[in-house]
Structure formats: structure tokens, C-alpha cells
Design a protein around this motif. Sequence first.
Motif, PDB file in Angstrom:
ATOM      1  N   LEU A 185      46.506 -31.049   9.827  1.00 51.74           N
ATOM      2  CA  LEU A 185      45.899 -31.450   8.638  1.00 51.74           C
ATOM      3  C   LEU A 185      44.943 -31.521   8.996  1.00 51.74           C
ATOM      4  O   LEU A 185      44.138 -31.731   8.135  1.00 51.74           O
ATOM      5  CB  LEU A 185      46.330 -32.891   9.970  1.00 51.74           C
ATOM      6  N   VAL A 186      43.768 -31.203  10.162  1.00 56.83           N
ATOM      7  CA  VAL A 186      42.392 -30.416   9.637  1.00 56.83           C
ATOM      8  C   VAL A 186      42.444 -29.707   8.938  1.00 56.83           C
ATOM      9  O   VAL A 186      41.829 -29.670   8.080  1.00 56.83           O
ATOM     10  CB  VAL A 186      42.073 -30.336  11.286  1.00 56.83           C
ATOM     11  N   GLU A 187      43.199 -28.851   8.662  1.00 51.85           N
ATOM     12  CA  GLU A 187      43.006 -27.309   8.295  1.00 51.85           C
ATOM     13  C   GLU A 187      42.540 -27.803   6.683  1.00 51.85           C
ATOM     14  O   GLU A 187      42.706 -27.572   6.009  1.00 51.85           O
ATOM     15  CB  GLU A 187      43.955 -26.657   8.642  1.00 51.85           C
ATOM     16  N   LYS A 188      44.314 -28.933   6.332  1.00 51.95           N
ATOM     17  CA  LYS A 188      44.859 -29.240   5.231  1.00 51.95           C
ATOM     18  C   LYS A 188      43.562 -30.218   4.447  1.00 51.95           C
ATOM     19  O   LYS A 188      43.459 -29.928   3.431  1.00 51.95           O
ATOM     20  CB  LYS A 188      45.830 -30.130   4.930  1.00 51.95           C
ATOM     21  N   HIS A 189      43.131 -31.432   4.900  1.00 52.37           N
ATOM     22  CA  HIS A 189      42.172 -32.197   4.481  1.00 52.37           C
ATOM     23  C   HIS A 189      40.645 -31.465   4.980  1.00 52.37           C
ATOM     24  O   HIS A 189      40.105 -32.538   4.130  1.00 52.37           O
ATOM     25  CB  HIS A 189      42.819 -33.120   5.380  1.00 52.37           C
ATOM     26  N   GLY A 190      40.400 -31.110   5.996  1.00 48.31           N
ATOM     27  CA  GLY A 190      38.980 -31.394   6.512  1.00 48.31           C
ATOM     28  C   GLY A 190      38.496 -32.263   7.179  1.00 48.31           C
ATOM     29  O   GLY A 190      36.889 -31.789   7.737  1.00 48.31           O
ATOM     30  N   LEU A 191      39.968 -32.970   7.625  1.00 48.19           N
ATOM     31  CA  LEU A 191      39.096 -33.858   8.653  1.00 48.19           C
ATOM     32  C   LEU A 191      38.757 -33.338  10.086  1.00 48.19           C
ATOM     33  O   LEU A 191      39.076 -32.322  10.573  1.00 48.19           O
ATOM     34  CB  LEU A 191      39.724 -35.499   8.473  1.00 48.19           C
ATOM     35  N   THR A 192      38.641 -34.467  10.559  1.00 44.42           N
ATOM     36  CA  THR A 192      38.003 -34.275  12.054  1.00 44.42           C
ATOM     37  C   THR A 192      39.082 -35.223  12.916  1.00 44.42           C
ATOM     38  O   THR A 192      39.025 -36.274  12.903  1.00 44.42           O
ATOM     39  CB  THR A 192      36.680 -34.618  12.424  1.00 44.42           C
ATOM     40  N   ILE A 193      39.610 -35.006  13.837  1.00 42.93           N
ATOM     41  CA  ILE A 193      40.747 -35.474  14.870  1.00 42.93           C
ATOM     42  C   ILE A 193      40.088 -35.928  16.179  1.00 42.93           C
ATOM     43  O   ILE A 193      40.230 -34.498  16.759  1.00 42.93           O
ATOM     44  CB  ILE A 193      42.483 -34.805  14.660  1.00 42.93           C
ATOM     45  N   VAL A 194      40.582 -36.723  16.418  1.00 42.08           N
ATOM     46  CA  VAL A 194      39.793 -37.862  18.273  1.00 42.08           C
ATOM     47  C   VAL A 194      41.245 -38.012  18.928  1.00 42.08           C
ATOM     48  O   VAL A 194      42.405 -38.328  18.393  1.00 42.08           O
ATOM     49  CB  VAL A 194      39.099 -37.897  18.441  1.00 42.08           C
ATOM     50  N   VAL A 195      42.256 -36.499  19.198  1.00 42.78           N
ATOM     51  CA  VAL A 195      43.594 -36.970  20.091  1.00 42.78           C
ATOM     52  C   VAL A 195      43.024 -37.181  21.112  1.00 42.78           C
ATOM     53  O   VAL A 195      43.168 -36.515  21.988  1.00 42.78           O
ATOM     54  CB  VAL A 195      43.879 -35.348  20.015  1.00 42.78           C
ATOM     55  N   LYS A 196      43.570 -38.768  21.604  1.00 44.08           N
ATOM     56  CA  LYS A 196      42.811 -39.309  22.895  1.00 44.08           C
ATOM     57  C   LYS A 196      44.140 -38.928  24.047  1.00 44.08           C
ATOM     58  O   LYS A 196      45.273 -38.977  23.696  1.00 44.08           O
ATOM     59  CB  LYS A 196      43.095 -40.689  22.242  1.00 44.08           C
ATOM     60  N   GLY A 197      43.554 -39.085  24.721  1.00 39.27           N
ATOM     61  CA  GLY A 197      44.349 -38.811  26.067  1.00 39.27           C
ATOM     62  C   GLY A 197      43.353 -38.422  27.765  1.00 39.27           C
ATOM     63  O   GLY A 197      42.649 -38.619  26.828  1.00 39.27           O
ATOM     64  N   GLY A 198      44.559 -38.034  28.185  1.00 36.40           N
ATOM     65  CA  GLY A 198      43.604 -37.854  29.495  1.00 36.40           C
ATOM     66  C   GLY A 198      43.513 -36.233  29.440  1.00 36.40           C
ATOM     67  O   GLY A 198      45.262 -35.826  29.938  1.00 36.40           O
ATOM     68  N   PRO A 199      42.982 -35.065  29.149  1.00 37.04           N
ATOM     69  CA  PRO A 199      41.874 -35.067  28.552  1.00 37.04           C
ATOM     70  C   PRO A 199      42.035 -35.235  27.319  1.00 37.04           C
ATOM     71  O   PRO A 199      43.226 -35.603  26.159  1.00 37.04           O
ATOM     72  CB  PRO A 199      41.266 -33.760  28.351  1.00 37.04           C
TER      73      PRO A 199
END
Length: 292
Positions: A185-199
Motif C-alpha cells: 500500500l505504501v509503495e502504491k500510494h506513497g502514504l505512511t502506515i503505522v502497523v500497531k502491535g508489540g512491537p
Amino acid sequence: MAHPTPPLPFPTRASDAHKGDFGSVLLIGGSRGMAGSIALSSMAALKTGSGLVSAAVPDRCLETVASFHPGIMTLPLPDTDDGQFASSATLPSTQSLNAVGCGPGMRTGAGSLRIVEALLQQNDCMRLMDADAINLLSEHQLLDRPALPRDQSTLVLTPHPGELARLTGVSAGDRPGQIAAAKTLVEKHGLTIVVKGGPTVVVGLESAADNRNVIEHVNNSGNPGMATAGSGDVLTGIITSLLGQGLSPWDAARLGVFVHGLAGDAAAAKHSQPGMTCAELLQSLPDVIHSL
Ligand SMILES: NC(=O)C1=CN([C@@H]2O[C@H](COP(=O)(O)OP(=O)(O)OC[C@H]3O[C@@H](n4cnc5c(N)ncnc54)[C@H](O)[C@@H]3O)[C@@H](O)[C@H]2O)[C@@H](O)CC1
Ligand SMILES: Nc1ncnc2c1ncn2[C@@H]1O[C@H](COP(=O)(O)OP(=O)(O)O)[C@@H](O)[C@H]1O
Ligand SMILES: [Mg+2]
């Protein structure tokens, strides 16, 4: 006690600084029954340095949200009888804003959809989408619409594994698969994703403008005590605040998850992992910023 090293310094203040230097941010969300969520985001934005924080909420939630903190300004939007945004609700002007955070506690009705659709068009404004804003992206496949502005480098998504599963189709239990799907998704749209969890893992582009190299950053603060209602709502406010203070999406996301995790560690040290709540997480923010 020594703590892990921050990925970058927290923004400092010049002696002649004024509140206009630290960003005006808008948090959009809440609904009857979930007014606390957007109040948490708004208070977290205030406690991490935003100069001005406004919350756009369904009309009947206004007094509730306003009464959480005297520093929060509130903006009522038309609502339905069950207390969510009505279809007549529109996205407030983003012209004088430095960042917008949208989604906590918002629910996914027609008004919320309208707001998220409009916010996706505003790629000249720093934006964060969380919770129900992400659920709307999934439900209506908004990222696949032809009208979507190509450059979404000003957009940060903060899904938990359940929300990311809805968005990508990769199950919440498949962590490597989820991170790979986030990268796509990041590659396609240039956005930033915070994949939450530990860690928590932040996925972004090396240089949003002209370089499509996808990079990831693994956060090194936080603990399972943060698996408690409202923790993510606090993160929404922190990252929105940092975006409003002029940090890039990549920096705001990395520093935001670090400070959030550090506050979680301070809250757990004082109140125990089972005993800490989003309230102690929020209260710990000033102390941990002090320690940076
Ligand atoms: N005080 C409040 O008003 C609060 C409101 N909230 C709002 O409540 C709404 C619903 O959010 P929820 O996140 O509770 O509901 P969701 O249905 O989005 O997420 C819960 C489900 O996601 C999956 N999931 C989540 N984290 C996972 C993980 N680490 N591993 C595997 N599966 C995982 C599970 O299937 C779980 O049942 C949102 O609008 C949210 O902002 C929550 O933030 C809690 C606090
Ligand atoms: N085991 C864990 N270790 C570290 N952080 C965690 C853990 N579980 C949850 N968190 C953090 O707590 C937050 C939970 O977010 P979210 O599920 O959106 O909560 P809510 O919607 O209730 O506010 C995220 O920032 C996540 O990274
Ligand atoms: Mg959440």
C-alpha cells in the motif's frame, strides 16, 4: 532510569515562540457512547505540544468532549438521532490547519463516509486516519477509487491488526503478511502506515516525492499493558500533534510511536501492566517528554 534512544529529538521551543508556531490541529470523530475516544486524541495532542487543538464532533457529544479538558475547542457537526455524524455533515475547512486526525469513535455511517471521502482529497494537508476512518477505507475501497489524488504522501494510517486485516485482507494473526501488505500500500500510494502491535512497525517511503523505496522502522518502546481501550486513540493525538508541528509523516510516526510507548512504559512502571489505563498513559506523556 535510562530509556531506549528516541529515533529523533522531540521538537524544541525558541524563547520567543508563540502558540502559532506549534500547529493548529483538528481531531474528527466520536459518537454518542464513544465521546471519550476523540477526547483522548485531543488531550494527547495538547499534551504533546500542539498550539491549538479543536475537536469536530457530532453535535450532541460537544459538551461531553469539551468538558474533558478546558484547552480543547469544539466544533459541532450535524448528527443523527443515534449520535453519529449525519449525512449533512461536511469536512470543516482545512485551510488554516496544520494537521487533521480522523476516525476514533466515529462509527461508519453516511456522514463519516462523506468526511473521510473529502479528507482523502485534501492532500495539501497533513492527515492521519485511524479506527473507523480506516474501516471506511476498507468498506468502500476508497483507496482504489479513480478520483483518489495520486500523491498521498501527507497521509498516515494507524491500523491495529484487526483494522489492517479489513484493509488488506491479510488476517490479524499473520504479522509478516500484514507488514508485507502494508508495504504494498505504501509503495502504491506513497502514504505512511503505522502497523500497531508489540512491537509497532512504521512503514513508509524513503523520500516521498521522487523515490519509491519502502522502508520500515521497528519501535523499541511500549509493553502489553498498552493493550487497553483508548491506547490507540492517544496515539492518534500524538502523531497528529507532531504532524501539526511540522514533522514529516515518517518522523511524526516514528517519534509518535516512541513517545507513546515510553508513556506506556512509565504508566506500567507506576500502575502495573494490568492496572494501567489510557488515562495513566495520557498522564505520563509530559513526564516522558521531559525525560527526552
Ligand atoms: N473510550 C472510547 O470511546 C473508545 C472508543 N474506541 C472506538 O471503538 C471503535 C471500535 O474499535 P475497536 O478497536 O474496539 O474494534 P475493532 O472491531 O476495530 O477491533 C477489535 C477486533 O480487531 C481485532 N484485533 C484488534 N487488535 C488485534 C490484535 N492485536 N491482534 C489480533 N486481532 C486484533 C480483533 O478481532 C478484535 O475483536 C473505534 O471507533 C474506536 O476508536 C476504542 O478506541 C476504545 C475506547
Ligand atoms: N502487546 C503490546 N505491546 C506493545 N504495545 C501494544 C501492545 N498491545 C497494544 N499495544 C499498543 O496499544 C495501542 C492499541 O491501539 P488500538 O487497538 O487502536 O486501541 P484503541 O482503539 O482501544 O484505542 C497501539 O498503539 C498498540 O501498538
Ligand atoms: Mg483504535
